[in-house]
Write a protein that holds these residues in place. Structure first.
Motif, mmCIF file in Angstrom:
data_model
loop_
_atom_site.group_PDB
_atom_site.id
_atom_site.type_symbol
_atom_site.label_atom_id
_atom_site.label_comp_id
_atom_site.label_asym_id
_atom_site.label_seq_id
_atom_site.Cartn_x
_atom_site.Cartn_y
_atom_site.Cartn_z
ATOM 1 N N MET A 1 0.845 -1.182 0.000
ATOM 2 C CA MET A 1 0.000 0.000 0.000
ATOM 3 C C MET A 1 0.886 1.240 0.000
ATOM 4 N N THR A 2 0.523 2.194 -0.813
ATOM 5 C CA THR A 2 1.305 3.414 -0.956
ATOM 6 C C THR A 2 0.800 4.474 0.004
ATOM 7 N N THR A 3 1.701 5.110 0.711
ATOM 8 C CA THR A 3 1.326 6.233 1.557
ATOM 9 C C THR A 3 1.550 7.507 0.762
ATOM 10 N N THR A 4 0.524 8.322 0.691
ATOM 11 C CA THR A 4 0.592 9.566 -0.060
ATOM 12 C C THR A 4 0.773 10.707 0.922
ATOM 13 N N HIS A 5 1.848 11.476 0.781
ATOM 14 C CA HIS A 5 2.089 12.587 1.693
ATOM 15 C C HIS A 5 1.355 13.850 1.269
ATOM 16 N N SER A 6 1.182 14.044 -0.023
ATOM 17 C CA SER A 6 0.405 15.157 -0.548
ATOM 18 C C SER A 6 -0.690 14.591 -1.440
ATOM 19 N N PRO A 7 -1.764 14.146 -0.811
ATOM 20 C CA PRO A 7 -2.802 13.495 -1.606
ATOM 21 C C PRO A 7 -3.434 14.473 -2.592
ATOM 22 N N THR A 8 -3.696 13.982 -3.776
ATOM 23 C CA THR A 8 -4.326 14.808 -4.797
ATOM 24 C C THR A 8 -5.804 14.458 -4.895
ATOM 25 N N PRO A 9 -6.598 15.412 -5.352
ATOM 26 C CA PRO A 9 -8.007 15.102 -5.589
ATOM 27 C C PRO A 9 -8.176 13.938 -6.569
ATOM 28 N N GLU A 10 -7.303 13.849 -7.557
ATOM 29 C CA GLU A 10 -7.408 12.766 -8.544
ATOM 30 C C GLU A 10 -7.190 11.406 -7.886
ATOM 31 N N ALA A 11 -6.219 11.319 -6.984
ATOM 32 C CA ALA A 11 -5.972 10.060 -6.273
ATOM 33 C C ALA A 11 -7.155 9.715 -5.366
ATOM 34 N N ALA A 12 -7.711 10.716 -4.702
ATOM 35 C CA ALA A 12 -8.863 10.487 -3.836
ATOM 36 C C ALA A 12 -10.075 10.030 -4.654
ATOM 37 N N ARG A 13 -10.276 10.659 -5.808
ATOM 38 C CA ARG A 13 -11.401 10.279 -6.675
ATOM 39 C C ARG A 13 -11.244 8.835 -7.141
ATOM 40 N N ALA A 14 -10.039 8.478 -7.583
ATOM 41 C CA ALA A 14 -9.793 7.118 -8.072
ATOM 42 C C ALA A 14 -10.060 6.090 -6.965
ATOM 43 N N TYR A 15 -9.578 6.359 -5.757
ATOM 44 C CA TYR A 15 -9.799 5.455 -4.630
ATOM 45 C C TYR A 15 -11.294 5.362 -4.304
ATOM 46 N N ALA A 16 -11.978 6.497 -4.277
ATOM 47 C CA ALA A 16 -13.412 6.494 -3.969
ATOM 48 C C ALA A 16 -14.200 5.722 -5.028
ATOM 49 N N VAL A 17 -13.873 5.931 -6.296
ATOM 50 C CA VAL A 17 -14.564 5.212 -7.372
ATOM 51 C C VAL A 17 -14.352 3.706 -7.206
ATOM 52 N N GLU A 18 -13.120 3.321 -6.917
ATOM 53 C CA GLU A 18 -12.822 1.900 -6.704
ATOM 54 C C GLU A 18 -13.622 1.348 -5.525
ATOM 55 N N MET A 19 -13.640 2.061 -4.414
ATOM 56 C CA MET A 19 -14.299 1.556 -3.210
ATOM 57 C C MET A 19 -15.824 1.553 -3.339
ATOM 58 N N HIS A 20 -16.387 2.586 -3.946
ATOM 59 C CA HIS A 20 -17.850 2.644 -4.087
ATOM 60 C C HIS A 20 -18.355 1.652 -5.136
ATOM 61 N N GLY A 21 -17.476 1.215 -6.040
ATOM 62 C CA GLY A 21 -17.822 0.173 -6.987
ATOM 63 C C GLY A 21 -19.091 0.476 -7.773
ATOM 64 N N ASP A 22 -20.048 -0.424 -7.702
ATOM 65 C CA ASP A 22 -21.291 -0.314 -8.470
ATOM 66 C C ASP A 22 -22.394 0.454 -7.737
ATOM 67 N N GLN A 23 -22.084 1.065 -6.598
ATOM 68 C CA GLN A 23 -23.112 1.817 -5.865
ATOM 69 C C GLN A 23 -23.679 2.916 -6.749
ATOM 70 N N LYS A 24 -24.925 3.240 -6.474
ATOM 71 C CA LYS A 24 -25.620 4.270 -7.247
ATOM 72 C C LYS A 24 -25.978 5.446 -6.352
ATOM 73 N N TYR A 25 -26.101 6.592 -6.985
ATOM 74 C CA TYR A 25 -26.648 7.800 -6.363
ATOM 75 C C TYR A 25 -27.892 8.101 -7.179
ATOM 76 N N GLY A 26 -29.026 7.640 -6.700
ATOM 77 C CA GLY A 26 -30.239 7.684 -7.508
ATOM 78 C C GLY A 26 -30.040 6.766 -8.700
ATOM 79 N N VAL A 27 -30.185 7.292 -9.897
ATOM 80 C CA VAL A 27 -29.996 6.488 -11.107
ATOM 81 C C VAL A 27 -28.564 6.581 -11.630
ATOM 82 N N HIS A 28 -27.759 7.423 -11.037
ATOM 83 C CA HIS A 28 -26.395 7.691 -11.517
ATOM 84 C C HIS A 28 -25.369 6.816 -10.798
ATOM 85 N N PRO A 29 -24.207 6.588 -11.417
ATOM 86 C CA PRO A 29 -23.095 5.990 -10.665
ATOM 87 C C PRO A 29 -22.761 6.908 -9.483
#
Length: 175
Positions: A1-29
């Motif tokens: 696992m990589t430790t990020t010292h200056s986390p970027t929004p892009e890295a956070a988005r990628a991690y969140a997308v991976e973790m939320h997987g197929d979850q929906k927000y209403g009809v949207h991903p």
């Protein structure tokens, strides 16, 4: 696992997308909601956007606060923990515990309050746009308590101005 010292929004988005997987927000991903929150947070800096992308990851996925801390640092993890509803028998009980914790926040953790305001605004915007009256009624009913807990004058006033307006009776969706 990589430790990020200056986390970027892009890295956070990628991690969140991976973790939320197929979850929906209403009809949207689910990322549709995360992107809406992060867009609202753009004026408040990259760290706000990082927390914005991660705000639901512990509450709604298998991710833990420790996972978030190892990837994105201590402040981000503390903010995500504050934004994660406490356990409770129902929404009212969970929100009461969460709002009580938010009311005590000071210092650098106030970043969580900015993210919470953006999250709520994104949710209310979606309710109004989609004509979701029942959920709007829930947010409207919670608003005085939520505002008392999370609002700090001068912190993110534009978010609160719009949120207050959208939760006024005149803005209630039909239905």
């Amino acid at each position: 696992m990589t430790t990020t010292h200056s986390p970027t929004p892009e890295a956070a988005r990628a991690y969140a997308v991976e973790m939320h997987g197929d979850q929906k927000y209403g009809v949207h991903p689910y990322v549709h909601h995360l992107d809406a929150v992060a867009t609202l947070l753009r004026p408040y800096g990259e760290q706000a956007r990082v927390v914005g992308f991660l705000h639901d990851v512990v509450e709604d996925t298998e991710a833990t606060v420790a996972d978030v801390r190892s990837r994105f640092g201590d402040l981000v993890a503390r903010c995500v923990a504050l934004l994660t509803d406490a356990p409770g028998a129902n929404r009212k009980e969970r929100k009461a515990k969460t709002y009580a914790a938010l009311a005590q926040v000071t210092g650098d953790e106030e970043l969580a309050l900015v993210v919470k305001a953006a999250d709520r605004l994104a949710n209310v915007r979606a309710c109004v746009a989609d004509g979701h009256r029942t959920l709007w009624d829930t947010y409207h009913g919670e608003h005085p308590t939520f505002r008392a807990a999370a609002f700090r004058k001068g912190q993110c006033d534009p978010l609160w101005v719009e949120l207050d307006a959208l939760l006024s009776p005149a803005s209630a969706p039909a239905g």
